[in-house]
Write a protein that holds these residues in place. Structure first.
Motif, PDB file in Angstrom:
ATOM      1  N   GLY A 242      38.502  60.483   7.407  1.00  8.69           N
ATOM      2  CA  GLY A 242      39.890  60.349   7.803  1.00  8.69           C
ATOM      3  C   GLY A 242      40.236  58.926   8.209  1.00  8.69           C
ATOM      4  N   LEU A 265      48.317  57.564   8.703  1.00  3.61           N
ATOM      5  CA  LEU A 265      47.603  58.465   9.613  1.00  3.61           C
ATOM      6  C   LEU A 265      47.642  59.909   9.118  1.00  3.61           C
ATOM      7  CD1 LEU A 265      48.770  57.062  13.080  1.00  3.61           C
ATOM      8  CD2 LEU A 265      46.522  56.805  12.006  1.00  3.61           C
ATOM      9  N   LEU A 266      48.784  60.328   8.581  1.00  4.50           N
ATOM     10  CA  LEU A 266      48.899  61.687   8.031  1.00  4.50           C
ATOM     11  C   LEU A 266      47.970  61.855   6.837  1.00  4.50           C
ATOM     12  CD1 LEU A 266      50.359  64.408   8.191  1.00  4.50           C
ATOM     13  CD2 LEU A 266      52.112  63.476   6.656  1.00  4.50           C
ATOM     14  N   PHE A 269      44.502  62.210   8.198  1.00  2.76           N
ATOM     15  CA  PHE A 269      44.253  63.521   8.803  1.00  2.76           C
ATOM     16  C   PHE A 269      43.989  64.580   7.727  1.00  2.76           C
ATOM     17  CE2 PHE A 269      45.888  67.606  10.444  1.00  2.76           C
ATOM     18  CZ  PHE A 269      45.046  67.754  11.537  1.00  2.76           C
ATOM     19  N   SER A 272      40.610  64.107   6.330  1.00  2.00           N
ATOM     20  CA  SER A 272      39.593  64.530   7.289  1.00  2.00           C
ATOM     21  C   SER A 272      39.365  66.038   7.245  1.00  2.00           C
ATOM     22  CB  SER A 272      40.018  64.101   8.699  1.00  2.00           C
ATOM     23  OG  SER A 272      39.071  64.526   9.647  1.00  2.00           O
TER      24      SER A 272
END
Length: 495
Positions: A242, A265-266, A269, A272
């Motif tokens: 991630g 970041l999305l 995520f 991840s």
């Protein structure tokens, strides 16, 4: 009788010949890298002469192409060591494998995601209005190229990994001040860059130490290490996936498509979560039959560490190729268009010089700094190297969120120091470690001996002092050299 007298003479002659051949081989190997580098510089200058034929100021562009290629070689020799050094030091990769992986992914990052537009005034540290004349601007950029290349070359020679971004910033600042005076520098920007000298390594070291603490607490010092690894290693790998997905989106893909921090970041995520679902059964299978010892745990971290070295190299190539070719692209545009622009397009031939220069510099001169970062600061194994690699990605993400300018070099080396100093503290201070070792050895005196008398030194202080000193003086040293080069160029070109 004659045969017995001739034989010793023949043996001596053969021995002399053998020594001469050995000396010749040594000298050939020693001078091979500089010779190949010189050939690359000539090729870069030759390519620039082809593309600039008939243009006014072709000679300056040819000279700038040679200096830009020289800087690219030095970036490859110095900067790239931070991406693969921990993997080599932990023996997850051989030095040859690291060189091949880094060269491929550095070049790919530079050519695929290196961007087609670059700012002409590095990091906005010089007011463009103060160097608006074309001839002044060209001398400022050429001086910055020369000074930063010389400084990074010197740092590589003394074995200090430094920030080439800071070297270029210092070069632009020094020549800009020589051209337009003290007031031409944006000192607020310079203040934030100076702050990054502290923020980058400290933040990188703290994050790396935090992950190593987690691994020691929940995996290494558990009675059943393998069961603990099945539970926690998939989570650690998913965090790494991630973090690197977000890191690559911010530092690589943003050159291809527009992407915000929250979108990155999305994306990280989602990557991840997906990686956790894929990796968990794989780790469970890989852990079957492993002995309950630390050596077994290292096998589980080897492949993620290799992948992290490749991804760090790709992101570095995408993000830092502008250090080598940004000033060169600015010179090419100014000579061709006869004007100074805030942003310029990067010609393909300039991009190729930067990408190939970084890769050649890594292959020819990289092993020295790779061994320094991976082996000579502190002892690394795959778990510790994993913490260093993960720290590099997470620190960049955090710093970007706060708008802080950070150096990937400072982060990676700071993470290595952080791991080493944390191990020193943990070895003598951790009650969990002491109790675990006591239960394993059964020696009643072990707790007292470890907690009170043992003071291990797991980080080489001499390297720490040398590297920190090199970091502190990078900008002023590069600025001073750049100012002198600018003065010399002004004297030569404008007698």
């Amino acid at each position: 009788m004659s045969n017995t007298t001739l034989k010793p003479t023949l043996d001596k002659d053969l021995e002399k010949v053998s020594r001469l051949q050995g000396a010749n081989t040594f000298l050939t190997a020693r001078f091979a890298a500089p010779s190949l580098s010189f050939v690359f510089l000539l090729l870069a200058m030759g390519i620039s002469s082809i593309y600039m034929t008939g243009e006014l100021g072709t000679g300056i562009v040819i000279a700038a192409a040679g200096v830009g290629a020289y800087l690219a070689l030095n970036i490859g020799a110095n900067d790239v060591a931070n991406n693969v050094g921990p993997a080599v030091g932990s023996q997850a990769l051989s030095i040859t494998g690291a060189l091949i992986i880094a060269a491929i992914f550095e070049s790919a990052g530079a050519l695929i995601a290196g961007g087609d537009v670059v700012g002409t005034i590095s990091k906005g540290i010089i007011d463009p209005a103060t160097v608006s004349q074309s001839d002044v601007f060209v001398r400022v950029m050429l001086s910055a190229l020369v000074s930063s290349a010389l400084w990074v070359n010197l740092a590589t020679w003394i074995g200090a990994p430094v920030s080439t971004t800071h070297a270029v910033v210092g070069g632009v600042m020094g020549s800009g001040m020589a051209a337009s005076g003290y007031s031409s520098v944006n000192w607020d920007t310079m203040g934030s860059i100076a702050a990054s000298w502290v923020i980058s390594p400290v933040l990188g070291g703290l994050i790396a130490a935090a992950f190593l603490f987690f691994i020691k607490t929940f995996i290494i010092y558990q009675s059943d290490k393998i069961a603990a690894a099945r539970r926690w290693v998939p989570l650690l790998i998913s965090i790494m996936v991630g973090a690197f997905s977000a890191y690559l989106a911010m530092k690589g893909l943003k050159k291809v498509i527009s992407i915000t921090l929250w979108q990155a970041l999305l994306f990280g995520f989602a990557a991840s979560i997906l990686s956790y679902l894929v990796v968990k059964p794989l780790i469970a299978r890989q852990a079957e039959g492993l002995e309950n010892r630390n050596q077994s745990l290292r096998k589980l971290f080897r492949m993620p560490l290799i992948c992290s070295a490749a991804l760090l190299s790709f992101a570095h190539g995408a993000n830092d190729v502008a250090n080598a070719i940004g000033p060169l692209a600015a010179i090419v545009h100014t000579i061709s268009a006869g004007e100074v622009a805030a942003k310029v397009s990067i010609p393909l031939w300039v991009m190729v010089i930067g990408a190939c220069g970084i890769s050649f510099g890594l292959l020819l001169f990289g092993p020295k700094l790779i061994r320094m970062v991976g082996e000579q600061i502190t002892k690394l194994n795959p778990m510790r190297a994993y913490c260093v690699a993960l720290s590099a990605a997470i620190t960049v993400i955090i710093a970007s969120g706060f708008g802080l300018p950070v150096s990937s070099t400072h982060i990676a080396v700071g993470a290595v120091f952080g791991v080493g100093f944390f191990r020193e503290w943990y070895t003598r201070s951790s009650k969990r470690r002491v109790d675990y070792m006591h239960s394993e050895t059964g020696r009643s005196s072990y707790t007292q001996l470890t907690a009170k008398t043992k003071r291990p030194k797991l980080v080489r202080r001499s390297h720490f002092t040398t590297i920190v000193a090199a970091w502190v003086i990078t900008v002023p040293a590069s600025a001073g050299v750049s100012a002198m080069v600018y003065a010399a160029l002004t004297g030569l070109l404008m007698p």
